[in-house]
Enzyme design. Structure first.
Site, short mmCIF file in Angstrom:
data_model
loop_
_atom_site.label_atom_id
_atom_site.label_comp_id
_atom_site.label_asym_id
_atom_site.label_seq_id
_atom_site.Cartn_x
_atom_site.Cartn_y
_atom_site.Cartn_z
N LEU A 150 -5.11 6.38 -1.06
CA LEU A 150 -5.55 5.07 -0.58
C LEU A 150 -5.02 4.05 -1.58
O LEU A 150 -5.22 4.19 -2.78
CB LEU A 150 -7.08 5.00 -0.50
CG LEU A 150 -7.66 3.89 0.37
CD1 LEU A 150 -7.24 4.07 1.82
CD2 LEU A 150 -9.18 3.88 0.28
N ASP A 151 -4.31 3.05 -1.08
CA ASP A 151 -3.72 2.05 -1.95
C ASP A 151 -4.79 1.34 -2.77
O ASP A 151 -5.93 1.17 -2.34
CB ASP A 151 -2.96 1.00 -1.13
CG ASP A 151 -1.72 1.54 -0.46
OD1 ASP A 151 -1.23 2.60 -0.89
OD2 ASP A 151 -1.24 0.89 0.49
N ARG A 152 -4.39 0.86 -3.94
CA ARG A 152 -5.30 0.11 -4.80
C ARG A 152 -5.85 -1.12 -4.08
O ARG A 152 -7.02 -1.49 -4.25
CB ARG A 152 -4.57 -0.32 -6.08
CG ARG A 152 -5.44 -1.04 -7.09
CD ARG A 152 -4.71 -1.27 -8.39
NE ARG A 152 -3.81 -2.39 -8.33
CZ ARG A 152 -4.17 -3.65 -8.62
NH1 ARG A 152 -5.42 -3.90 -8.99
NH2 ARG A 152 -3.29 -4.62 -8.58
N THR A 154 -6.47 -1.50 -0.97
CA THR A 154 -7.27 -1.17 0.20
C THR A 154 -8.64 -0.64 -0.22
O THR A 154 -8.75 0.14 -1.16
CB THR A 154 -6.55 -0.10 1.05
OG1 THR A 154 -5.25 -0.57 1.38
CG2 THR A 154 -7.32 0.18 2.34
N HIS A 247 2.17 2.32 3.07
CA HIS A 247 2.06 0.95 3.56
C HIS A 247 2.26 0.84 5.07
O HIS A 247 2.60 -0.23 5.58
CB HIS A 247 3.06 0.02 2.85
CG HIS A 247 2.81 -0.15 1.40
ND1 HIS A 247 3.68 -0.82 0.55
CD2 HIS A 247 1.80 0.28 0.60
CE1 HIS A 247 3.21 -0.80 -0.67
NE2 HIS A 247 2.08 -0.14 -0.69
#
Length: 307
Positions: A150-152, A154, A247
């Site tokens: 999970l992206d930072r 998000t 992404h």
């Protein structure tokens, strides 16, 4: 229900010879081919930002060891293929003033609700200010490991394993796309866009290196997009990614002319001026659901956060 799941036995990492300290596990490095007079000479070249004095001090404290836990010294011979362990350190770290919560925990997994801006794992300028290290400190679970990304930027649901024996079974769910993931996003309204729709494209690494881009060719990414509600200044969308490209959701919405609010990367890169904590990316990993590979139960976890 569980009979349709193909079980995979994944190779588990060897146990580290150094303990977890203050939530931080040791890093490790396989020594590559090359000629260096001793270990310190290699480390100086490999990590130019770290001084010789720092490595010498770490070795004096017994914080640089080989795979068997034998302490290494500055003059230790360089041996190709040897694995060395050490603790990563940061001189200063910017505090992230947002807290995660634990949604669920049993003897095998832990499910967290991550805030925006908090990285999942240590990387770059983040070590203690990461979800993994914070949770290790909070729970004392030394074997805690995230089983998906999970992206930072998000927020939302992240699943961790803390049982080495069952970890491969849960990881295989994500590898085989047996996990239902639902996101929510705030983005501009698009009256001319017919929803729901399924958007597909071919995504590859772009420029700069941290971005992705769409190119011609066979699609390798797919997202189902639905409208949840139209607000006064924007709309809230439900996003179901059927693939897991980096992404992906940000690229797909930008391509449709409705980039996610506060996205600093898409459709254009904005100059990096540090994090604006008042303007998080309006993207939330709302739900994750799957059939448990060990007991066949239907698992469903939902974020308690709101955009």
């Amino acid at each position: 229900m569980a009979t349709g799941i193909v079980m995979m036995q994944l190779r588990q990492p060897l146990p580290a010879p150094l303990p977890v300290i203050d939530g931080v596990a040791p890093s490790y490095l396989w020594l590559p081919a090359g000629e260096w007079p001793d270990l310190l000479s290699f480390l100086e070249q490999r990590f130019p930002a770290i001084s010789s004095a720092t490595w010498v001090a770490r070795m004096a404290r017994g914080e640089v060891v080989d795979g068997e836990g034998v302490r290494l010294a500055p003059g230790s011979p360089y041996r190709r293929g040897m694995r060395i362990f050490y603790y990563r350190e940061l001189p200063a770290e910017t505090p992230i003033p947002f807290e995660a919560s634990i949604l669920y925990q049993d003897e095998r997994i832990l499910v967290a609700d991550k805030p925006h801006f908090l990285p999942v794992i240590p990387s770059g300028r983040f070590l203690h200010e990461t979800l993994l290290v914070r949770l290790k400190k909070q729970t004392g679970l030394a074997d805690l490991t995230p089983i998906h990304r999970l992206d930072r930027e998000t927020a939302g649901v992240v699943i961790f394993s803390h049982d080495v024996a069952s970890r491969g079974a849960y990881q295989s769910l994500f590898q085989q796309r047996l996990v239902d993931k639902t996101y929510e996003a705030l983005a501009p309204s698009a009256p001319g866009l017919v929803l729901p729709l399924v958007y597909r494209s071919r995504m590859v690494e772009g420029t700069p290196f941290f971005r992705m881009q769409e190119v011609a060719g066979e699609p390798n990414s797919e997202t189902r997009i639905e409208l949840i509600e139209q607000r006064e200044t924007c709309s809230r969308y439900r996003l179901r990614p059927l693939t897991g490209k980096k992404h992906q959701l940000r690229v797909h919405l930008a391509a449709l002319g409705i980039p996610i609010i506060n996205d600093a990367f898409y459709p254009e890169v904005h100059p990096c001026k540090g994090d604006d904590l008042s303007a998080p990316l309006k993207l939330l990993a709302r739900e994750i659901a799957f059939v448990d590979p060990l007991d066949g139960r239907r698992r469903h976890f939902a974020s308690q956060r709101e955009l």
